[in-house]
Design an enzyme around this catalytic site. Structure first.
Site, mmCIF file in Angstrom:
data_model
loop_
_atom_site.group_PDB
_atom_site.id
_atom_site.type_symbol
_atom_site.label_atom_id
_atom_site.label_comp_id
_atom_site.label_asym_id
_atom_site.label_seq_id
_atom_site.Cartn_x
_atom_site.Cartn_y
_atom_site.Cartn_z
ATOM 1 N N TRP A 168 -0.014 -12.265 9.397
ATOM 2 C CA TRP A 168 -1.005 -12.642 8.378
ATOM 3 C C TRP A 168 -0.686 -13.961 7.688
ATOM 4 O O TRP A 168 -1.586 -14.642 7.196
ATOM 5 C CB TRP A 168 -1.278 -11.507 7.406
ATOM 6 C CG TRP A 168 -0.252 -11.110 6.385
ATOM 7 C CD1 TRP A 168 1.087 -11.055 6.527
ATOM 8 C CD2 TRP A 168 -0.538 -10.673 5.051
ATOM 9 N NE1 TRP A 168 1.665 -10.594 5.383
ATOM 10 C CE2 TRP A 168 0.689 -10.345 4.457
ATOM 11 C CE3 TRP A 168 -1.696 -10.499 4.308
ATOM 12 C CZ2 TRP A 168 0.783 -9.875 3.149
ATOM 13 C CZ3 TRP A 168 -1.603 -10.029 3.005
ATOM 14 C CH2 TRP A 168 -0.379 -9.724 2.432
ATOM 15 N N GLU A 178 7.554 -18.993 -2.163
ATOM 16 C CA GLU A 178 6.875 -17.920 -1.433
ATOM 17 C C GLU A 178 5.950 -17.078 -2.320
ATOM 18 O O GLU A 178 4.877 -16.640 -1.911
ATOM 19 C CB GLU A 178 7.968 -17.018 -0.836
ATOM 20 C CG GLU A 178 7.512 -15.787 -0.124
ATOM 21 C CD GLU A 178 8.652 -14.784 0.086
ATOM 22 O OE1 GLU A 178 9.625 -14.795 -0.702
ATOM 23 O OE2 GLU A 178 8.569 -13.994 1.035
ATOM 24 N N ASP A 235 5.845 -5.632 1.840
ATOM 25 C CA ASP A 235 7.192 -5.079 1.769
ATOM 26 C C ASP A 235 7.953 -5.784 0.650
ATOM 27 O O ASP A 235 8.192 -6.966 0.753
ATOM 28 C CB ASP A 235 7.913 -5.235 3.110
ATOM 29 C CG ASP A 235 7.790 -6.670 3.666
ATOM 30 O OD1 ASP A 235 6.700 -7.075 4.090
ATOM 31 O OD2 ASP A 235 8.816 -7.365 3.654
HETATM 32 O O1 LIG Z 1 6.318 -14.617 4.834
HETATM 33 C C1 LIG Z 1 6.752 -13.790 5.862
HETATM 34 C C2 LIG Z 1 6.790 -12.347 5.443
HETATM 35 O O2 LIG Z 1 7.832 -12.232 4.467
HETATM 36 C C3 LIG Z 1 8.005 -10.948 3.874
HETATM 37 O O3 LIG Z 1 8.302 -9.962 4.803
HETATM 38 C C4 LIG Z 1 9.198 -10.237 5.856
HETATM 39 O O4 LIG Z 1 10.520 -10.027 5.477
HETATM 40 C C5 LIG Z 1 11.033 -8.719 5.500
HETATM 41 C C6 LIG Z 1 12.503 -8.766 5.201
HETATM 42 O O5 LIG Z 1 13.178 -9.674 5.979
HETATM 43 C C7 LIG Z 1 10.725 -8.028 6.828
HETATM 44 O O6 LIG Z 1 11.206 -6.736 6.849
HETATM 45 C C8 LIG Z 1 9.218 -8.033 7.022
HETATM 46 O O7 LIG Z 1 8.849 -7.334 8.173
HETATM 47 C C9 LIG Z 1 8.792 -9.461 7.099
HETATM 48 O O8 LIG Z 1 7.399 -9.540 7.315
HETATM 49 C C10 LIG Z 1 6.702 -10.569 3.221
HETATM 50 O O9 LIG Z 1 6.816 -9.364 2.529
HETATM 51 C C11 LIG Z 1 5.591 -10.497 4.250
HETATM 52 O O10 LIG Z 1 4.381 -10.205 3.623
HETATM 53 C C12 LIG Z 1 5.455 -11.871 4.908
HETATM 54 O O11 LIG Z 1 4.534 -11.788 5.957
#
Ligand SMILES: OC[C@H]1O[C@H](O[C@H]2O[C@H](CO)[C@@H](O)[C@H](O)[C@H]2O)[C@H](O)[C@@H](O)[C@@H]1O
Ligand SMILES: [Ca+2]
Length: 741
Positions: free
Chosen positions: A289, A661, A456
């Site tokens: 996304w 972020e 998350d």
């Molecule tokens: O911007 C990228 C993503 O960052 C966060 O989630 C990500 O990091 C988590 C921990 O490393 C991982 O478990 C998760 O699957 C990743 O997507 C954020 O919360 C996401 O919304 C975003 O897409």
């Protein structure tokens, strides 16, 4: 600060004040003494000697402040290293290589003017100008410049223009990756690889043998990379994904064939990676996304090729990995992320529809989306067969390896004690089924779902996510259904033939054709079910629905506005949402992810979560603005966009060009400070930010298209929303009083 600035602005010399850093600093001529600067050369040696002699930091005599501004604006003659030294010693008092409102320096530096050949001086004052000076000098140094002629316009540039320009000219490029010989070492880097030997590694799907051969050749030609090239088996099981955790790697995405000249006039065919934009910080791979959000900004900046190639990369993922992945690393293979493919493809199509292959591009994307819709989102385990609604509910085994090392300590501790093992030893034994802990299995089922949801982590979803038909996911699927139906009807003559390669996991036979009617029915049914199970008129909000407890949840979340974005709310529901739901979620800096009441009390045993109050995220803002506009709530969309943009601009001005972020939308002074979970991404730069953060960059560009021209000007002068509104009201009163009818 300047009220406005013209990015095309050029001096009589034909150089642009606001050229990108490479154009600005790589030119020898621009920084030579051609602006009436005395022809004396300031050699580095003599500068340094003078510096030492004076025991000071800059080698010129002090001049008077009598410089006048010329038609092309004031210019400074700056010795790069010496001035950087002064800035660091005098202005960066907390030593973080940034000049911010938290530094306690005198906040003034005197620079020599170019027109006086360095004899006269002019004072540069205040955090914003000094931090811009630091940023410009850091860039100049990177381009190898010892002395520059610097336009004052680059130091006092309207911050809205500056940030937009940086995003357009620098940040997108800084975040762009290609997986091919040109830069595979950059794309392969993974700050989340916690193994003992985090070497670059790429996994290539079985259906892409040419790519496998190509990457093997890259590895053989450039052994210094230590590139490990692995072929994935056809059947990707959860056991395999778990086993790959010991050797995590990048997943191959789409490439194109190009002709290469070997320098001797011989042409050979080689592969070139289709580029993609990564989020930034520790997230150095193609995300689901994030890419959609980024594409909204890219399209405004006319980087259509980048957005288009991300759509093609998604098609590749669906074709070869069975889904649009959470992101393209081996540990993400089993899970997806919020689906936005149809909207993304249609927006790209709108931009390229005059091109000959545009229809084919759209056909492939829609076919991929249809396959994804059936095989991922509307089949079990994600489908709830009772309601027909969908849930984030990916398969998987064990503890996700990509989170920061300490993330699961508090969850695992009781089990570690119980089994009397070390942390790593326990995780391995549990992951490999040597220890059975059904409660932990349940915890990680939901944890994986939380990660698939993109949210998350949050107390909205923790411990329950895999059971929830969320308002977000079902709004997105409603959008898929309506987009697919409308596209088949309006662009493919209401008949889309499904080729064999798009049939697996779908109800279709190869060659079968699909018409729009079935998609219209699906959308209608979903909307009715959502109205019945998720809408709460009293609260003016949509809520998630728990498919196991068979009840509507109560957590108040900004995802309620996704129903507006998707167009599934009725006009009455939209009005209720604006009247009752919006006030609960609107904060100083825009929309908060969820309400404080819903998040609940925090404590040692209940730490804060980044997708809860008080944090705000770019995708929530962008979807809400678009949704509000869709229902003609223009004023609300503009107001929310203004608040978000103001918060970002202010942090950018006060904190050395920072773009992060996520933001704490309740914190007017330093909203970029977020201590939840893994902190914030985008903070960690020395001197100058090079990337910002993908979806925040996009939200900035996109938001500036939502606010009106008057608001944009007010943002440029950092006018808080309340002050702006008062000024408007006053103006209106005056105008009314002066109105002669
Ligand atoms: O911007 C990228 C993503 O960052 C966060 O989630 C990500 O990091 C988590 C921990 O490393 C991982 O478990 C998760 O699957 C990743 O997507 C954020 O919360 C996401 O919304 C975003 O897409
Ligand atoms: Ca500092």
């Amino acid at each position: 600060m300047q009220g406005t600035s013209n990015h095309r602005s050029r001096g009589s010399d034909d150089y642009g004040i606001y050229d990108d850093a490479k154009t600005y600093y790589a030119s020898e001529e621009r920084h030579s003494n051609r602006y009436g600067v005395r022809t004396r050369t300031y050699s580095q040696n003599s500068l340094v000697k003078q510096l030492e002699r004076m025991g000071a930091t800059e080698p010129f005599r002090r001049g008077s402040h009598d410089e006048t501004t010329m038609d092309q604006g004031r210019r400074f003659l700056v010795n790069v290293d010496a001035t950087l030294e002064i800035l660091k010693n005098q202005e960066d008092t907390d030593g973080n290589m940034q000049i911010t409102i938290e530094d306690n320096g005198p906040k003034v530096i005197s620079l020599r003017t170019a027109a006086s050949a360095g004899h006269n001086r002019f004072e540069v004052r205040g955090t914003y100008m000094l931090s811009n000076l630091l940023q410009e000098l850091t860039l100049a140094k990177e381009y190898g410049r010892k002395q520059i002629i610097l336009d004052e316009g680059r130091l006092n540039e309207n911050p809205v223009d500056r940030l937009s320009r940086l995003i357009r000219d620098h940040f997108w490029d800084g975040l762009t990756r290609r997986i091919d010989a040109s830069s595979i070492e950059v794309a392969a880097r993974d700050p989340k690889d916690w193994t003992d030997d985090p070497r670059p590694r790429i996994y290539v799907p079985l259906g892409a043998p040419e790519q496998y051969e190509y990457y093997q050749k890259v590895a053989a030609d450039r052994p210094e990379l230590r590139l490990d090239v692995q072929q994935l088996p056809e059947n990707i099981t959860v056991e395999l994904i778990r086993d790959l955790n010991d050797k995590p790697g990048l997943l191959a995405v789409a490439v194109e064939k190009v002709e290469e000249d070997d320098g001797k006039g011989n042409k050979t065919t080689t592969l070139k990676g289709l580029p993609f934009v990564v989020p930034g910080g520790r997230f150095n791979e193609l995300y689901g996304w994030d890419s959609y959000m980024e594409s909204l900004g890219l399209l405004i900046h006319e980087r259509v090729d980048l957005a288009k190639s991300m759509v093609l990369n998604f098609c590749f993922c669906i074709e070869h990995y069975g889904k649009i992945l959470n992101a393209t690393r081996s540990y993400y293979l089993a899970r997806s992320q919020p689906p936005f493919l149809t909207d993304m493809a249609l927006r790209v199509y709108e931009k390229i529809k005059h091109e000959p292959d545009s229809k084919e591009f759209l056909r492939r994307a829609i076919l991929a989306a249809i396959k994804e819709y059936h095989s991922v989102w509307t089949s079990e385990p994600r489908l709830d067969p009772v309601t027909g609604l969908s849930r984030y509910r990916p398969d998987g085994l064990g503890v996700p390896p990509e989170t920061e090392a300490t993330h699961f300590v508090h969850i695992l501790e009781p089990y570690i004690k119980k089994h009397n093992m070390g942390f790593k030893e326990f995780v391995r034994a549990y992951n490999y089924g040597e220890i059975k802990e059904p409660e932990l299995d349940e915890y990680f089922l939901h944890d994986r779902a939380v990660r698939e949801s993109g949210h998350d982590t949050s107390y909205r979803l923790e411990g329950v996510c895999a059971n929830l038909a969320t308002i977000d996911l079902n709004s997105l699927l409603f959008k898929y259904e309506t987009d697919i139906g409308r596209t088949i009807r309006s662009l493919f003559g209401d008949k889309l033939v499904i080729p064999a390669e798009f049939c697996a996991g779908t109800p279709y036979q190869p060659g079968e054709s699909v018409s729009s009617a079935v998609w219209d029915r699906r959308a209608k049914r979903r909307k009715l079910t959502m109205d019945k199970l998720m809408w709460n008129e009293e609260e003016g909000m949509f809520f998630d629905y728990d498919t196991v407890k068979k009840q509507r949840c109560t957590y108040e979340s900004a995802t309620t506005f996704w129903a507006l974005w998707a167009g599934l709310a009725t006009p009455k529901q939209a009005a209720d949402m604006v009247k009752k739901g919006l006030p609960k979620l609107e904060m100083f800096g825009g929309l908060v992810a969820g309400t404080e009441k819903s998040r609940g009390e925090l404590g040692l045993e209940r730490p804060n979560r980044q997708w809860d109050y008080p944090y705000g995220w770019a995708p929530q803002q962008m979807l809400a603005w678009t949704g509000l506009l869709r229902y003609s709530f223009t004023e609300e969309a503009e107001r929310l966009a203004y608040k978000w943009l103001f918060m970002i601009t202010k942090a950018f001005v006060d904190f050395n060009g920072v773009v992060v972020e996520k933001y704490d939308v309740t914190r007017p002074i330093d909203p970029h400070r977020v201590d939840a979970e893994y902190g914030n991404q985008g903070l960690d730069f020395k001197g100058v930010a090079k990337e910002g953060f993908g979806w925040v960059n996009a939200s900035y560009v996109y938001g500036l298209q939502i606010v009106n021209a008057h608001m944009r000007r007010a943002l440029g002068t950092l006018t808080p929303y309340e002050t702006f509104v008062k000024a408007i009201e006053l103006n209106n009163e005056r105008a009314m009083a002066n109105l002669t009818l």
